[in-house]
Design a protein around this motif. Structure first.
Motif, PDB file in Angstrom:
ATOM      1  N   LYS A   1       2.767  -2.070 -10.409  1.00 20.39           N
ATOM      2  CA  LYS A   1       2.667  -3.207  -9.494  1.00 20.39           C
ATOM      3  C   LYS A   1       3.247  -2.820  -8.136  1.00 20.39           C
ATOM      4  O   LYS A   1       4.341  -2.298  -8.052  1.00 20.39           O
ATOM      5  N   ILE A   2       2.482  -3.081  -7.114  1.00 18.82           N
ATOM      6  CA  ILE A   2       2.900  -2.808  -5.741  1.00 18.82           C
ATOM      7  C   ILE A   2       3.349  -4.132  -5.135  1.00 18.82           C
ATOM      8  O   ILE A   2       2.578  -5.089  -5.095  1.00 18.82           O
ATOM      9  N   LYS A   3       4.562  -4.174  -4.667  1.00 20.12           N
ATOM     10  CA  LYS A   3       5.101  -5.420  -4.127  1.00 20.12           C
ATOM     11  C   LYS A   3       5.194  -5.425  -2.610  1.00 20.12           C
ATOM     12  O   LYS A   3       5.461  -6.455  -2.016  1.00 20.12           O
ATOM     13  N   ASP A   4       4.965  -4.269  -1.993  1.00 24.56           N
ATOM     14  CA  ASP A   4       5.115  -4.160  -0.545  1.00 24.56           C
ATOM     15  C   ASP A   4       3.961  -3.325   0.010  1.00 24.56           C
ATOM     16  O   ASP A   4       3.739  -2.202  -0.432  1.00 24.56           O
ATOM     17  N   ILE A   5       3.241  -3.862   0.971  1.00 23.81           N
ATOM     18  CA  ILE A   5       2.108  -3.149   1.557  1.00 23.81           C
ATOM     19  C   ILE A   5       2.554  -1.845   2.230  1.00 23.81           C
ATOM     20  O   ILE A   5       1.752  -0.934   2.437  1.00 23.81           O
ATOM     21  N   GLU A   6       3.803  -1.724   2.542  1.00 27.62           N
ATOM     22  CA  GLU A   6       4.330  -0.497   3.136  1.00 27.62           C
ATOM     23  C   GLU A   6       4.606   0.583   2.093  1.00 27.62           C
ATOM     24  O   GLU A   6       4.994   1.698   2.444  1.00 27.62           O
ATOM     25  N   ASP A   7       4.410   0.293   0.833  1.00 27.62           N
ATOM     26  CA  ASP A   7       4.608   1.270  -0.244  1.00 27.62           C
ATOM     27  C   ASP A   7       3.717   2.482   0.034  1.00 27.62           C
ATOM     28  O   ASP A   7       2.505   2.341   0.241  1.00 27.62           O
ATOM     29  N   GLU A   8       4.293   3.657   0.036  1.00 29.96           N
ATOM     30  CA  GLU A   8       3.538   4.873   0.385  1.00 29.96           C
ATOM     31  C   GLU A   8       2.401   5.161  -0.588  1.00 29.96           C
ATOM     32  O   GLU A   8       1.456   5.869  -0.254  1.00 29.96           O
TER      33      GLU A   8
ATOM     34  N   ARG B   1      -4.661   2.057   3.029  1.00 27.13           N
ATOM     35  CA  ARG B   1      -4.235   1.342   4.222  1.00 27.13           C
ATOM     36  C   ARG B   1      -4.430   2.141   5.505  1.00 27.13           C
ATOM     37  O   ARG B   1      -4.799   1.587   6.536  1.00 27.13           O
TER      38      ARG B   1
END
Length: 72
Positions: A4-11, A17
């Motif tokens: 699960k990705i909780k932050d759009i800034e996750d690499e 993106r």
């Protein structure tokens, strides 16, 4: 494995993106690059043609059509 990705800034989502189609097509040179497919119908065609997903990015609210594609 589901992550699960909780932050759009996750690499881990950088490829979705930050990269343009041209950059994706050259990402693994000299080997073939990547492409992003969004439509369930086109995803199914790619899978049927033998393409193997590198990753899948989707909303938690998956419908039956998306779940069937994951089972593929």
């Amino acid at each position: 494995m589901i992550i699960k990705i909780k932050d759009i800034e996750d690499e881990r989502v950088d490829v979705y993106r930050n990269l343009r189609e041209r950059e994706l097509s050259h990402i693994y040179e000299p080997d073939p690059g990547l492409f992003i497919v969004e439509s369930p119908k086109i995803i199914e065609r790619a899978l049927t043609a033998g393409y193997q997903p590198v990753s899948v990015l989707m909303d938690e609210k998956m419908n039956d059509e998306h779940l069937a594609l994951l089972a593929h």
